[in-house]
Every structure is written in C-alpha cells, then in structure tokens.
Write a protein that holds these residues in place. Sequence first.
Motif, short mmCIF file in Angstrom:
data_model
loop_
_atom_site.label_atom_id
_atom_site.label_comp_id
_atom_site.label_asym_id
_atom_site.label_seq_id
_atom_site.Cartn_x
_atom_site.Cartn_y
_atom_site.Cartn_z
N PRO A 22 43.26 37.89 38.29
CA PRO A 22 42.90 39.23 37.80
C PRO A 22 43.08 40.31 38.87
CG PRO A 22 40.93 37.91 38.17
CD PRO A 22 42.11 37.02 38.44
N ASN A 23 43.10 41.55 38.41
CA ASN A 23 43.28 42.70 39.29
C ASN A 23 41.93 43.17 39.84
OD1 ASN A 23 44.85 44.74 40.54
ND2 ASN A 23 44.09 46.19 39.05
N ARG A 24 41.24 42.28 40.50
CA ARG A 24 39.97 42.57 41.18
C ARG A 24 39.76 41.48 42.20
NH1 ARG A 24 37.10 38.62 38.72
NH2 ARG A 24 37.44 38.31 36.50
N GLU A 25 38.88 41.72 43.14
CA GLU A 25 38.56 40.67 44.11
C GLU A 25 38.18 39.42 43.34
OE1 GLU A 25 39.02 40.63 47.40
OE2 GLU A 25 39.83 42.64 47.24
N HIS A 26 38.77 38.31 43.75
CA HIS A 26 38.65 37.11 42.94
C HIS A 26 38.83 35.89 43.84
CE1 HIS A 26 39.16 34.66 39.31
NE2 HIS A 26 40.25 34.15 39.83
N HIS A 27 38.05 34.84 43.56
CA HIS A 27 38.26 33.58 44.27
C HIS A 27 39.63 33.04 43.87
CE1 HIS A 27 37.72 29.61 45.93
NE2 HIS A 27 37.99 29.10 44.74
N LYS B 164 53.20 38.16 27.92
CA LYS B 164 54.57 37.83 28.28
C LYS B 164 55.21 37.06 27.12
CE LYS B 164 55.59 36.15 32.31
NZ LYS B 164 56.73 37.04 32.43
N PRO B 165 56.53 37.14 26.96
CA PRO B 165 57.17 36.29 25.95
C PRO B 165 56.88 34.82 26.25
CG PRO B 165 58.70 37.95 26.77
CD PRO B 165 57.48 38.00 27.65
N VAL C 212 56.58 30.63 40.78
CA VAL C 212 56.94 31.92 40.20
C VAL C 212 55.69 32.79 40.20
CG1 VAL C 212 57.71 33.16 38.14
CG2 VAL C 212 58.75 30.96 38.74
N ILE C 213 55.82 33.98 40.80
CA ILE C 213 54.79 35.01 40.67
C ILE C 213 55.26 35.92 39.56
CG2 ILE C 213 53.63 36.96 41.77
CD1 ILE C 213 54.21 35.59 44.49
N SER C 214 54.47 36.01 38.50
CA SER C 214 54.79 36.89 37.37
C SER C 214 53.78 38.03 37.36
CB SER C 214 54.72 36.12 36.05
OG SER C 214 55.71 35.12 36.00
N THR C 215 54.22 39.22 37.74
CA THR C 215 53.31 40.37 37.69
C THR C 215 53.20 40.85 36.25
OG1 THR C 215 55.00 42.04 38.10
CG2 THR C 215 53.92 41.07 40.04
N VAL C 216 52.01 41.30 35.89
CA VAL C 216 51.79 41.87 34.55
C VAL C 216 50.86 43.07 34.66
CG1 VAL C 216 52.20 39.73 33.24
CG2 VAL C 216 49.88 40.28 34.00
N ASP C 217 51.23 44.14 33.97
CA ASP C 217 50.30 45.26 33.84
C ASP C 217 49.13 44.79 33.01
OD1 ASP C 217 52.05 46.89 35.22
OD2 ASP C 217 52.41 48.27 33.57
N ALA C 218 47.93 45.19 33.41
CA ALA C 218 46.70 44.88 32.66
C ALA C 218 45.83 46.14 32.70
CB ALA C 218 45.99 43.68 33.26
N HIS C 219 46.22 47.12 31.89
CA HIS C 219 45.58 48.43 31.94
C HIS C 219 44.30 48.49 31.13
CE1 HIS C 219 48.86 50.22 34.12
NE2 HIS C 219 49.74 49.88 33.19
N ILE D 39 50.27 34.30 37.39
CA ILE D 39 50.35 35.56 36.64
C ILE D 39 49.39 36.52 37.32
CG2 ILE D 39 50.01 36.70 34.42
CD1 ILE D 39 50.88 34.05 33.12
N LEU D 40 49.96 37.51 37.99
CA LEU D 40 49.19 38.45 38.80
C LEU D 40 49.02 39.76 38.05
CD1 LEU D 40 48.15 38.89 41.87
CD2 LEU D 40 50.18 40.35 41.99
N GLU D 41 47.79 40.04 37.65
CA GLU D 41 47.51 41.29 36.95
C GLU D 41 47.50 42.46 37.93
OE1 GLU D 41 43.80 40.62 34.89
OE2 GLU D 41 44.83 39.64 33.22
N LYS D 42 48.00 43.61 37.45
CA LYS D 42 48.01 44.82 38.26
C LYS D 42 47.76 46.03 37.37
CE LYS D 42 53.06 45.49 38.16
NZ LYS D 42 53.12 46.88 37.69
#
Length: 194
Positions: free
Chosen positions: A90-95, A77-78, A47-54, A105-108
């Motif tokens: 995380p929403n940045r270049e990452h290993h 997330k609940p 499961v890929i769960s996208t999440v806003d991480a503003h 859990i994919l931050e965006k």
Amino acid sequence: MKTVFFDVDTQLDFVYPSGSLYVPRAERIVPVIAHLNRTAAERGIPVISTVDAHAEDDPEFRQWPHHCVAGTLGQRKPESTLFDRRVVVPNREHHLSLDGARQIILEKQTLNAFDAPNLARVLYHLAADRYVVYGVVTEICVHHAVRGLLKLAKPVAIVTDAIAGLQAQQTRESLSEMQASGVQLLTSAALCDA
C-alpha cells in the motif's frame, strides 16, 4: 546479472477505451505486457507493478480527470498481466513482507512512483543489477520511473513495443531524452528471445 521488470501503471482506466483516462491505442500493449510478465514468471524475474490508488478527492484530480480510484474496477490491472504469487504494497508506511512474491504491486498516489513511501525498501530488497521498464504513460509516469531508476546507477532498458503515450511528439521527445541519458531501447522480442 539480476534483472527486475518495472511495469508502470498498466491499469484498466489507462489501457482500455472505456477507461476514464484512456491512453490512445494502449490496449495494443496489453498482450505484450502479459507476455513480458509471463516470461518474467518463467525465468524467476521479479516484477514491480506500480498502480495508481487514488482517493476520491485526490489532489491530482485538479489536473487530471478522476481515474484509478482505490477499489474501483478502473484501478485494477488486466488479469493477463497478474501473477498468481503477488503481494500488494500500500501507499503508506507498511510492514514489508515480500516472501515468495514474484510480482510486487506497488500502490502510489502521484505521477512519480519514487514518491511512494515503500518503493526504496522494495528496490533495496530486490537488489537488482538492471531494470527493464514498460507501461503507460511514456512521457509522464514511465519517464518519472526511468529517471528515478537511473539515479540508482544501474542499467535501465525500455521495451518500446510495451509503452504508450498520450501525445506522439512528447512521447518521441521523452524517449530521445531517456536514450540520451543512457537508457537502452529494445523490443519485447529482443528481450524475451535473449
């Protein structure tokens, strides 16, 4: 056929009335999403769960109220939708290390998950033959995710009882457009009982 579930933005700020950008009636889909995610875990489906991480001063807040600020309660997330074996990307270049994770859990920081710098690598790593999409907001973030997944030339399905939109007319139009693009519409029962 390898299937990957794509759980879009099911976060506290969106799915409960106390959230800062509540999607009307979205709380009704939380048990369905929890069931879909449990089914995925039982069947070994990633499961890929996208999440806003503003950020506090995120440019998106010029258009939308503050929501899902990284580290806040509303950004979570609940609990019922989370796996024990998960990794946060995380929403940045990452290993990228997904070893053993069943939930990614994919931050965006934008409406479109395909703007996240690590999504392409996650998708390549998972090498799916089919995608099943659900979450919020149907006519915005879910629609963007579906458009991006369709570009991969793999079958895409939307779980109609596990999505919620902000405006009924726009939600209907969005679903019609996606279906016309070849997206299969199905229910959680049809998917989980198959």
